[in-house]
Design a protein around this motif. Sequence first.
Motif, PDB file in Angstrom:
ATOM      1  N   GLN A 229     -52.850  78.565  13.993  1.00 50.64           N
ATOM      2  CA  GLN A 229     -52.295  77.697  15.187  1.00 50.64           C
ATOM      3  C   GLN A 229     -52.477  75.685  15.176  1.00 50.64           C
ATOM      4  O   GLN A 229     -52.372  74.787  15.423  1.00 50.64           O
ATOM      5  N   LEU A 230     -53.875  75.845  14.881  1.00 49.29           N
ATOM      6  CA  LEU A 230     -53.940  73.685  15.008  1.00 49.29           C
ATOM      7  C   LEU A 230     -52.636  72.990  14.285  1.00 49.29           C
ATOM      8  O   LEU A 230     -52.421  71.988  14.563  1.00 49.29           O
ATOM      9  N   LEU A 231     -52.983  73.365  12.797  1.00 44.30           N
ATOM     10  CA  LEU A 231     -51.570  72.758  11.818  1.00 44.30           C
ATOM     11  C   LEU A 231     -50.704  72.831  12.312  1.00 44.30           C
ATOM     12  O   LEU A 231     -50.154  71.806  12.589  1.00 44.30           O
ATOM     13  N   ALA A 232     -50.047  74.305  13.053  1.00 42.36           N
ATOM     14  CA  ALA A 232     -48.636  73.954  13.727  1.00 42.36           C
ATOM     15  C   ALA A 232     -48.135  72.922  14.851  1.00 42.36           C
ATOM     16  O   ALA A 232     -47.036  72.532  15.073  1.00 42.36           O
TER      17      ALA A 232
ATOM     18  N   ILE B  89     -45.778  79.070   5.235  1.00 42.41           N
ATOM     19  CA  ILE B  89     -46.344  79.654   6.308  1.00 42.41           C
ATOM     20  C   ILE B  89     -45.180  80.136   6.997  1.00 42.41           C
ATOM     21  O   ILE B  89     -44.915  81.794   7.174  1.00 42.41           O
ATOM     22  N   LEU B  90     -44.452  80.078   8.108  1.00 40.29           N
ATOM     23  CA  LEU B  90     -43.573  79.802   8.822  1.00 40.29           C
ATOM     24  C   LEU B  90     -42.817  80.821   8.348  1.00 40.29           C
ATOM     25  O   LEU B  90     -42.075  81.998   9.541  1.00 40.29           O
TER      26      LEU B  90
ATOM     27  N   LEU C   6     -56.311  68.868   4.684  1.00 37.88           N
ATOM     28  CA  LEU C   6     -54.429  69.529   5.270  1.00 37.88           C
ATOM     29  C   LEU C   6     -54.191  68.640   6.796  1.00 37.88           C
ATOM     30  O   LEU C   6     -53.204  68.410   7.859  1.00 37.88           O
ATOM     31  N   ILE C   7     -55.910  67.504   7.236  1.00 37.51           N
ATOM     32  CA  ILE C   7     -55.631  67.162   8.511  1.00 37.51           C
ATOM     33  C   ILE C   7     -56.599  65.952   8.136  1.00 37.51           C
ATOM     34  O   ILE C   7     -57.022  65.611   7.211  1.00 37.51           O
TER      35      ILE C   7
ATOM     36  N   ALA D  59     -49.816  67.744   2.648  1.00 35.10           N
ATOM     37  CA  ALA D  59     -50.265  68.926   2.503  1.00 35.10           C
ATOM     38  C   ALA D  59     -50.099  69.664   3.855  1.00 35.10           C
ATOM     39  O   ALA D  59     -49.716  71.259   3.417  1.00 35.10           O
ATOM     40  N   GLY D  60     -50.933  70.064   4.762  1.00 35.04           N
ATOM     41  CA  GLY D  60     -51.164  70.613   5.814  1.00 35.04           C
ATOM     42  C   GLY D  60     -49.546  70.752   5.902  1.00 35.04           C
ATOM     43  O   GLY D  60     -49.542  71.582   6.638  1.00 35.04           O
TER      44      GLY D  60
END
Length: 162
Positions: free
Chosen positions: A43-46, A112-113, A84-85, A104-105
């Motif tokens: 969720q955070l990455l998206a 995943i998407l 990733l962040i 990379a994130g």
Amino acid sequence: MAEALEPEQLDTYFALMESVSVLHHAVEQQVRSAGELSYVQFQLLARLADAPDRQLTMTALADGVVYSRSGLTHQAGLLEKAGLITRGPSPDDQRATLVTITQAGLDRVATILPGHIEVVRDLLFDPLSTKDLAALGDVMTRVRDHMRAQPPRSAAPRKRRT
């Protein structure tokens, strides 16, 4: 004492909670399998991938995913350690921490998407007609907006330790 829920209200509540639990479990499994992340990390990455300039403050992230400040700090630390962040001071507010998704994130979200979309489509959208989808979207938007009218958890004062 609070008045009991009507039978129809109770049935609707249980159907909603069961549906959310089944969907959440399936999505969690898919995210873990495809990207070796927890659902909250995804969720955070998206959210970051979709944000302007691919960055948000920690407060905006916590409010967006409805997560505690301390929990978000822990998750952000894990995501940063994995590359990733990145986190750094905000140029606009020295009290704020700015979180930026790395390439990379973005790559992890892209991995995943497709499976994530497949799970969501299969479990949530496939049984709905176009009319059902519009009605559900309308109802859930009103419910979310009503719930979001309350101050976010991140705005609550921190409890002092004694």
